[in-house]
Write an enzyme that holds these catalytic residues in place. Structure first.
Site, short mmCIF file in Angstrom:
data_model
loop_
_atom_site.label_atom_id
_atom_site.label_comp_id
_atom_site.label_asym_id
_atom_site.label_seq_id
_atom_site.Cartn_x
_atom_site.Cartn_y
_atom_site.Cartn_z
N TYR A 134 0.83 -1.21 0.00
CA TYR A 134 0.00 0.00 0.00
C TYR A 134 0.87 1.26 0.00
O TYR A 134 0.70 2.14 -0.84
CB TYR A 134 -0.91 -0.02 1.24
CG TYR A 134 -1.93 1.08 1.29
CD1 TYR A 134 -3.03 1.07 0.44
CD2 TYR A 134 -1.83 2.11 2.22
CE1 TYR A 134 -3.99 2.07 0.51
CE2 TYR A 134 -2.79 3.10 2.30
CZ TYR A 134 -3.87 3.09 1.44
OH TYR A 134 -4.82 4.08 1.51
N GLY A 137 2.99 1.41 -3.08
CA GLY A 137 2.03 1.54 -4.17
C GLY A 137 1.54 2.97 -4.30
O GLY A 137 1.56 3.57 -5.38
N SER A 178 -14.20 1.45 13.22
CA SER A 178 -15.32 0.52 13.02
C SER A 178 -15.20 -0.68 13.96
O SER A 178 -16.19 -1.12 14.55
CB SER A 178 -15.40 0.09 11.56
OG SER A 178 -14.12 -0.20 11.06
N GLY A 196 -1.51 0.64 23.22
CA GLY A 196 -2.48 1.70 22.95
C GLY A 196 -1.89 3.11 22.96
O GLY A 196 -2.62 4.10 22.91
N THR A 199 -0.60 6.78 18.12
CA THR A 199 -1.62 7.82 17.89
C THR A 199 -2.11 7.85 16.44
O THR A 199 -1.42 7.43 15.53
CB THR A 199 -1.08 9.23 18.24
OG1 THR A 199 -0.10 9.61 17.26
CG2 THR A 199 -0.48 9.27 19.63
#
Ligand code: UDP
Length: 301
Positions: A134, A137, A178, A196, A199
């Site tokens: 990605y 690319g 999502s 976690g 950022t």
């Protein structure tokens, strides 16, 4: 994002030819547009040449899976979309003498060593890692746009989109917003990669679409790249906590303890250029955007 852009263009009186292979998107997102006489759907994968008979003035190329889970599933196809696919679309733009806007990405900065990311930062990408299909690319897609501009005088616009979210994401999209919303609404565990502390800066889709439209409308000498995103930065832990609060979920947070390979640790757009060139900045705060997105997923589930 594509369906929101189509809606916005139709609302301003444009005729829209929507090209999609539905690899990661759902036809449900555009079914309300199918009856509009100014809307045409062409089911096609841009890695094959695309021939359109009618006149085209503008092309927005958003074609490529954008969620890490999706773009890594078939990495060779991802590279093809960004190389062969982009060459096909640039060829179409050339044949039609159309202006083309290429949706690039914050991933061109890789795991950035400069913070916040400005457009002149050249990035820190691992060329052989799992995200490279990605990242590299999208980098070569930018190169192709500029080479077509220099070689053929093609009118190009390059934007670099940072994390964007909103209604019509798919529940199994795999992206953090999502995933967390769906897990929270089902009172399931929200699984955070690493600790976690990484950022991201999340932009609501309506703000992003506004920025895209403004970029397309700029004079021909504005080529980009221009960062488009929301500069409010959050840790993934903060995002998880906010989603739990807004959904009133009894889900818990768990940490995998391991970051994804080559995961960018810090990401925030410097949008000075977008403010200056487009007179644009996002208006919708994360909490407000999440509320709208939660409402959407509630209805879906
Ligand atoms: N992430 C997470 N839990 C999830 C999905 C993602 O902790 O269920 C993390 C992921 O490791 C990354 C960040 O959230 O650090 C953003 O991931 P996403 O896939 O949304 O997009 P990216 O910005 O990496 O392209």
């Amino acid at each position: 994002m594509g369906s929101h852009l189509c809606e916005r263009l139709l609302a301003s009186g444009d005729r829209v030819i929507c090209v999609d292979n539905f690899l990661t998107s759902s036809k449900d997102n555009i079914k309300h547009l199918l009856e509009n006489k100014n809307f045409v759907l062409v089911e096609h994968d841009i890695i094959n040449p695309l021939y359109i008979e009618e006149k085209i003035n503008e092309i927005y190329n958003l074609a490529c899976p954008a969620s890490p889970v999706h773009y890594q599933k078939n990495p060779i196809r991802t590279v093809k979309a960004n190389t062969i696919g982009v060459i096909n679309i640039l060829g179409l733009a050339r044949a039609k003498q159309a202006k083309i806007l290429q949706a690039s990405t914050s991933e061109v900065y890789g795991d950035p060593l400069v913070h916040p990311q400005t457009e002149d930062y050249r990035g820190n990408v691992n060329t052989i890692g799992p995200r490279a299909c990605y990242d590299e690319g999208k980098r070569v897609a930018e190169t192709l746009c500029f080479d077509y501009h220099r070689t053929h005088g093609l009118k190009i616009k390059v934007i670099r989109i940072f994390n964007t979210y909103g209604p019509r994401m798919s529940a199994d999209d795999g992206r953090v917003v999502s995933n967390f919303i769906v897990q929270a609404l089902k009172n399931q565990t929200l699984l955070i990669d690493g600790d976690g502390s990484q950022t991201r800066s999340f932009c609501y889709v309506d703000d992003l679409v506004e920025g895209i439209i403004k970029m397309m409308a700029t004079p021909d000498d504005i080529l980009g790249p221009v960062n488009l995103g929301n500069p409010d930065e959050f840790t993934i832990k903060q995002l998880a906590e906010l989603v739990l609060k807004l959904t009133g979920s009894s889900g818990e947070i768990k940490y995998s303890g391991q970051f994804r390979e080559d995961d960018p640790m810090q990401r925030r757009p410097d949008i000075t250029k977008a403010k200056k060139v487009l007179g644009w900045e996002p208006k919708i705060k994360l909490e407000e955007g999440l509320e709208k997105t939660i409402k959407y997923f509630k209805a879906q589930l």
